[in-house]
Design a protein around this motif. Structure first.
Motif, PDB file in Angstrom:
ATOM      1  N   GLU A   1       0.693  -1.118  -0.139  1.00  0.00           N
ATOM      2  CA  GLU A   1       0.067  -0.011  -0.119  1.00  0.00           C
ATOM      3  C   GLU A   1       0.846   1.202  -0.022  1.00  0.00           C
ATOM      4  O   GLU A   1       1.524   1.347   0.815  1.00  0.00           O
ATOM      5  N   PHE A   2       0.754   1.951  -1.113  1.00  0.00           N
ATOM      6  CA  PHE A   2       1.486   3.358  -1.161  1.00  0.00           C
ATOM      7  C   PHE A   2       0.564   4.445  -0.827  1.00  0.00           C
ATOM      8  O   PHE A   2      -0.626   4.477  -1.248  1.00  0.00           O
ATOM      9  N   ASN A   3       0.961   5.579  -0.226  1.00  0.00           N
ATOM     10  CA  ASN A   3       0.222   6.774  -0.065  1.00  0.00           C
ATOM     11  C   ASN A   3       1.129   7.796  -0.676  1.00  0.00           C
ATOM     12  O   ASN A   3       2.138   8.178  -0.175  1.00  0.00           O
ATOM     13  N   LEU A   4       0.478   8.534  -1.807  1.00  0.00           N
ATOM     14  CA  LEU A   4       1.184   9.617  -2.217  1.00  0.00           C
ATOM     15  C   LEU A   4       0.446  11.026  -1.969  1.00  0.00           C
ATOM     16  O   LEU A   4      -0.657  10.954  -2.086  1.00  0.00           O
TER      17      LEU A   4
ATOM     18  N   ILE B   1       7.004  13.138  -0.266  1.00  0.00           N
ATOM     19  CA  ILE B   1       6.566  12.405  -1.348  1.00  0.00           C
ATOM     20  C   ILE B   1       5.280  11.520  -1.100  1.00  0.00           C
ATOM     21  O   ILE B   1       4.148  11.369  -1.536  1.00  0.00           O
ATOM     22  N   GLY B   2       5.323  10.811   0.078  1.00  0.00           N
ATOM     23  CA  GLY B   2       4.371   9.998   0.720  1.00  0.00           C
ATOM     24  C   GLY B   2       4.848   8.868   1.379  1.00  0.00           C
ATOM     25  O   GLY B   2       6.354   8.697   1.950  1.00  0.00           O
ATOM     26  N   LYS B   3       4.240   7.601   1.881  1.00  0.00           N
ATOM     27  CA  LYS B   3       4.684   6.638   2.493  1.00  0.00           C
ATOM     28  C   LYS B   3       4.419   5.089   1.871  1.00  0.00           C
ATOM     29  O   LYS B   3       3.432   5.428   0.981  1.00  0.00           O
ATOM     30  N   VAL B   4       4.880   4.219   2.035  1.00  0.00           N
ATOM     31  CA  VAL B   4       4.662   2.968   1.757  1.00  0.00           C
ATOM     32  C   VAL B   4       4.511   1.865   2.950  1.00  0.00           C
ATOM     33  O   VAL B   4       5.554   2.093   3.781  1.00  0.00           O
ATOM     34  N   ILE B   5       3.759   1.202   2.912  1.00  0.00           N
ATOM     35  CA  ILE B   5       3.634   0.177   3.815  1.00  0.00           C
ATOM     36  C   ILE B   5       3.117  -1.377   3.262  1.00  0.00           C
ATOM     37  O   ILE B   5       2.224  -1.288   2.375  1.00  0.00           O
ATOM     38  N   GLU B   6       3.863  -2.298   3.665  1.00  0.00           N
ATOM     39  CA  GLU B   6       3.736  -3.628   3.092  1.00  0.00           C
ATOM     40  C   GLU B   6       3.705  -4.757   4.158  1.00  0.00           C
ATOM     41  O   GLU B   6       4.582  -4.872   4.862  1.00  0.00           O
TER      42      GLU B   6
ATOM     43  N   LEU C   1      10.286   5.244  -2.478  1.00  0.00           N
ATOM     44  CA  LEU C   1       9.965   6.505  -2.051  1.00  0.00           C
ATOM     45  C   LEU C   1      11.296   6.875  -0.993  1.00  0.00           C
ATOM     46  O   LEU C   1      11.517   8.114  -0.895  1.00  0.00           O
TER      47      LEU C   1
END
Lengths: 378, 378
Positions: free
Chosen positions: A112-115, B309-314, B281
């Motif tokens: 899951e990316f959040n931009l 920029i944003g974040k990513v979680i996996e 990112l």
């Protein structure tokens, strides 16, 4: 905005519109890709203000669902990150959802990316062109027209008009001409026009190169709309806009000699390889210049000499040499560019003396012509 | 000197020795390739004085004539031009002849090159190594040993010894270790030695990279000769010399923790892809740092956050998590390098707390170990 999309279709469209996106822009929002989800499908847009590309992904195609739009809307996402992300997502489908504050979630499998997004209303509008006058060229022919001319545009900004390719449409014929004032490439093709259309415009070489990369090698027609300062190429699910160069393109017809004094007929590939070899040592020198001399019995001698490194000399058997004996020097690069652009195996080279421009064209084909100015060394 | 040679064999040998030739040398003759024609065949040599490569082309092989030596002798030719020329010659055979004043003629079909040569007697001599002590490693294993360690050498010259890979031979075992002081790669292999040989040397990472490119993926043995300041790799028709780095390699054994507090077992490929996505990112940020947290039910969370920029979680499902709960941050690049170097699909990661180095290795294999120092962010 919320939709679920097939990843490979998204990746392809992103790659196409990325061709117009540059990180060197003075308009920050143009570093992004605009994404609009509507009932019929999803539209992506990329632009550097000279070139704008719009790619449409339909809701379904041939009965397959490609996009499921759950909520219409739009967003602009940083092109650099968005394109990398979609390429590396783990599953075949992707969900993209815009939440509050333009925060955009990209989900695929457990990733899951959040931009941070930008407001799509602030993205510049694409030009609106009136499409009264349209002509059509099959995509593969269009790619050839570009390939056979665009390499000859000028890379120098001293005469900006020469950085573009001149497109002239008259009496059902398109004539594409490019020149950097040392060589010239010209290609003609019959086109489908709806009426007796007349155009005379200059399309930036860079735009044509990018267009050529995106078009598929098919015979599907591409519709072309030309206005005063824009050209639009319309292919399936794709719009490609380019600005036109301002100014008058020089009249090049008087450059092309109408008579010749020495004519060679020979095999393009063999000649190209000989020039390539002769240029190996010439590259170090000032101008990458090779020499050509006609000998007896249809033999052509190609040579170059770089005193510090060494010299090369090679004989090429031509089909025929007619007219006066000749010794001439020219840029190996220009000659190789020209020979690569020609179609067909047999070529004809018409010389009008060692100081005058000469012409290369296929033996059986008048639609393409390459002209090169010699270099004075003899 | 005069000989006729099969072009493809000459091209291959030139490519091999070119790996040692650089245009940035203070010894002008080293920009050339030395060519020696003897009764048995032709030998090519390239060198940048750190690395020297000698490639031998035998007179004949399996009954096929490869070289016909008409007159023995030698010459040194500019590597840059000679390698381009042989690649582009028109025919399958090439004649090379040295005339007066070191003028060298290269003929193939109707093409004739004349290069200014240099005196082969002025070319530096290769080191002469006494070959009392030799050990052997199959070429494919040698390539793996290099691939699995060399990426971890330091690229900074502040501690030159760390730009090399430490090779230690004792009791029939070779241990290769590389570290840039932020991570470490170690690989062991059993070797054939003739006696109870002991070595402890440091081979420049660059040399090992070039060696690896030249070696074929076969199980043919490569003989290795180590002296005080040189190492020689002998494969079929190929000699590869490299100087050794001077100085003592640090004792790295004490860096490797012998106990652990948290142990993960998981699939290397899945983990690698999740890290790769999380790093998309993080690359923009300072250090390309990603975070890993253990959750319930064997789930590992990989995440990164770049506020602008944003974040990513996996989430990644592991086979097992044992021991203490853990939150740790590390360089995504180091982790990806380490995971790519491992063989096998199942890996085990042993942590001893968020501030201590951790170890990655295949579940079923003790011969390879990757160690990474975490980054302090929690």
């Amino acid at each position: 905005m919320k939709f679920i999309i097939q990843r490979d279709r998204l990746v392809q469209s992103v790659q196409d519109v990325m061709k117009a996106v540059t990180s060197r822009t003075t308009i920050p929002i143009l570093t992004g890709i605009k994404i609009i989800a509507a009932e019929e499908g999803v539209t992506l847009t990329g632009s550097d203000s000279d070139i704008s590309i719009e790619s449409f992904i339909p809701k379904e195609e041939e009965g397959d669902e490609i996009v499921e739009v759950k909520q219409t809307g739009g967003i602009v996402l940083q092109a650099k990150f968005f394109s990398e992300i979609v390429k590396k997502l783990p599953k075949d489908t992707v969900e993209i959802e815009v939440g509050s504050n333009l925060q955009t979630t990209i989900r695929s499998g457990k990733a899951e990316f959040n931009l941070n997004g930008l407001d799509p209303d602030e993205y510049p509008h694409l030009p609106e062109l009136s499409e009264e006058q349209v002509f059509k060229i099959p995509a593969d022919l269009l790619k050839n027209l570009v390939r056979q001319t665009v390499f000859a545009v000028s890379t120098s900004e001293t005469r900006p008009i020469l950085t573009g390719v001149n497109w002239k449409v008259e009496t059902g014929q398109l004539i594409c001409t490019a020149t950097d004032s040392h060589r010239l490439a010209m290609r003609k093709a019959a086109i489908e026009t709806e009426n007796d259309a007349h155009y005379n415009v200059v399309i930036p070489g860079k735009s044509l190169n990018e267009l050529s990369k995106i078009l598929d090698e098919t015979n599907e027609p591409v519709e072309i709309v030309i206005t005063e300062n824009q050209v639009l190429f319309k292919a399936k699910h794709l719009l490609f806009f380019s600005r036109l160069l301002e100014g008058n393109y020089p009249d090049t017809s008087r450059l092309i000699p109408s008579e010749s004094k020495t004519e060679l007929v020979l095999t393009a590939k063999e000649f190209l390889q000989a020039i390539d070899r002769a240029s190996l040592l010439a590259r170090e020198g000032r101008n990458n210049v090779v020499k050509l001399s006609t000998l007896e019995e249809g033999i052509i001698e190609v040579s170059s000499n770089s005193p510090e490194i060494g010299k090369v000399i090679e004989q090429v058997q031509s089909q025929s040499i007619e007219g006066e004996e000749l010794k001439i020097s020219f840029s190996a690069k220009y000659m190789m560019d020209a020979l690569k652009a020609l179609e067909g195996t047999e070529i004809r080279v018409d010389f009008t003396g060692a100081m005058r421009p000469f012409i290369i064209r296929p033996v059986q084909d008048d639609s393409i012509l390459q002209l090169i100015l010699p270099v004075r060394t003899y």
